[in-house]
Design a protein around this motif. Structure first.
Motif, PDB file in Angstrom:
ATOM      1  N   LEU A   1       3.601   0.672 -10.206  1.00 28.92           N
ATOM      2  CA  LEU A   1       2.309   0.868  -9.551  1.00 28.92           C
ATOM      3  C   LEU A   1       1.459  -0.380  -9.715  1.00 28.92           C
ATOM      4  O   LEU A   1       0.867  -0.880  -8.749  1.00 28.92           O
TER       5      LEU A   1
ATOM      6  N   ASP B   1       0.829  -1.201   0.000  1.00 33.20           N
ATOM      7  CA  ASP B   1       0.000   0.000   0.000  1.00 33.20           C
ATOM      8  C   ASP B   1       0.869   1.259   0.000  1.00 33.20           C
ATOM      9  O   ASP B   1       0.556   2.252  -0.679  1.00 33.20           O
ATOM     10  N   GLY B   2       1.987   1.216   0.728  1.00 37.10           N
ATOM     11  CA  GLY B   2       2.910   2.347   0.710  1.00 37.10           C
ATOM     12  C   GLY B   2       3.533   2.535  -0.660  1.00 37.10           C
ATOM     13  O   GLY B   2       3.706   3.671  -1.136  1.00 37.10           O
TER      14      GLY B   2
ATOM     15  N   ALA C   1       2.159   1.689  -3.518  1.00 37.07           N
ATOM     16  CA  ALA C   1       1.119   2.247  -4.390  1.00 37.07           C
ATOM     17  C   ALA C   1       0.991   3.750  -4.184  1.00 37.07           C
ATOM     18  O   ALA C   1       0.816   4.509  -5.151  1.00 37.07           O
ATOM     19  N   LEU C   2       1.104   4.197  -2.934  1.00 37.49           N
ATOM     20  CA  LEU C   2       1.020   5.628  -2.639  1.00 37.49           C
ATOM     21  C   LEU C   2       2.209   6.380  -3.244  1.00 37.49           C
ATOM     22  O   LEU C   2       2.042   7.457  -3.826  1.00 37.49           O
ATOM     23  N   VAL C   3       3.400   5.801  -3.134  1.00 34.63           N
ATOM     24  CA  VAL C   3       4.603   6.445  -3.681  1.00 34.63           C
ATOM     25  C   VAL C   3       4.496   6.604  -5.184  1.00 34.63           C
ATOM     26  O   VAL C   3       4.679   7.705  -5.741  1.00 34.63           O
TER      27      VAL C   3
ATOM     28  N   GLY D   1       1.845   6.262  -7.138  1.00 29.86           N
ATOM     29  CA  GLY D   1       0.689   7.073  -7.511  1.00 29.86           C
ATOM     30  C   GLY D   1       0.992   8.557  -7.378  1.00 29.86           C
ATOM     31  O   GLY D   1       0.589   9.368  -8.230  1.00 29.86           O
ATOM     32  N   SER D   2       1.729   8.922  -6.329  1.00 25.00           N
ATOM     33  CA  SER D   2       2.092  10.328  -6.134  1.00 25.00           C
ATOM     34  C   SER D   2       3.046  10.809  -7.223  1.00 25.00           C
ATOM     35  O   SER D   2       2.924  11.932  -7.729  1.00 25.00           O
TER      36      SER D   2
END
Length: 254
Positions: free
Chosen positions: A204, A166-167, A169-171, A173-174
């Motif tokens: 991603l 999840d981390g 994906a956040l990285v 995605g950002s």
């Protein structure tokens, strides 16, 4: 000559929001599908790579031989690059024992070399210049390397960096959000932004795919790789049917 250019240009889809949505879904499918064959079927990374490599060569040959853009064939080829990228990266990272850092570095060098040879041979790496079988070959080889690099980068970030799926994906995605902002509000090279986004959508997809099918104690949701892959296929097909993709400056009716 003009007619030939129009025919070949029509084989490349316009880069739209739908393009990127389908690309992320395809890269996620590459992760779950590749793992389903190599892990769930217990065939291993080498056999999985051999299977998906054969599919890759068949779809690329078909893509190059057709006269105009066919969305389902195009995306089948993209999926082939991302599945072979998954098993090839896992083979390099794990079976060859070079680790995520070594695999990522090797694949980055191969990707840069592919882009450099493409640019030196034809003078541009823009997708708008993919107007011949030679440029199409460079296009698909570069995509295959980018998909493989993305797999290794996603695994390295999620596992070795310790931030989880999840981390990760956040990285990623950002980072993609930053590229979207650069596309809208800067004059940075569109070719550079396209390939940067194309590369980043793969890690991603890798971390999202792992988030779906890895065990709960490893930070995943423990979904079946088969059911996750089937759901992604249905989603991709629905996107292609509901939001038909066309070639940029489509002149097929002229």
């Amino acid at each position: 000559m003009n007619n030939n250019n129009e025919r070949i240009l029509s084989k490349v889809p316009a880069v739209t929001a739908t393009f990127w949505i389908v690309k992320i879904a395809a890269t996620t499918l590459g992760e779950t599908g590749g793992d389903a064959v190599s892990m769930s079927m217990s065939l291993g990374y080498l056999v999985g790579t051999a299977i998906f490599s054969a599919i890759f060569f068949i779809t690329v040959a078909a893509q190059i031989s057709i006269r105009r853009f066919h969305p389902f064939l195009y995306w089948a080829t993209i999926i082939a690059t991302t599945t072979v990228g998954t098993t090839l990266a896992d083979f390099a990272d794990r079976s060859l024992g070079i680790g995520y850092a070594g695999g990522t570095t090797l694949l980055f060098v191969l990707l840069m070399a592919s882009l450099a040879v493409w640019y030196r041979s034809l003078g541009s790496v823009s997708i708008e210049t993919v107007i011949s079988p030679k440029s199409e070959m460079f296009y698909w080889v570069t995509i295959m390397f980018s998909q493989t690099l993305g797999t290794a980068l996603g695994d390295w970030t999620a596992d070795s960096a310790g931030i989880g799926y999840d981390g990760g994906a956040l990285v990623f995605g950002s980072l993609l959000a930053v590229l979207v902002a650069a596309w809208r509000w800067t004059t940075i090279s569109r070719t550079l932004l396209f390939w940067s986004a194309f590369i980043l959508t793969r890690p991603l997809g890798a971390v999202v795919g792992d988030l779906l099918d890895k065990p709960v104690d490893a930070g995943g949701l423990a979904l079946s790789r088969y059911s996750a892959s089937a759901a992604l296929i249905v989603f991709i097909v629905a996107c292609l049917l509901l939001f038909p993709q066309r070639a940029p400056e489509d002149r097929s009716t002229h």
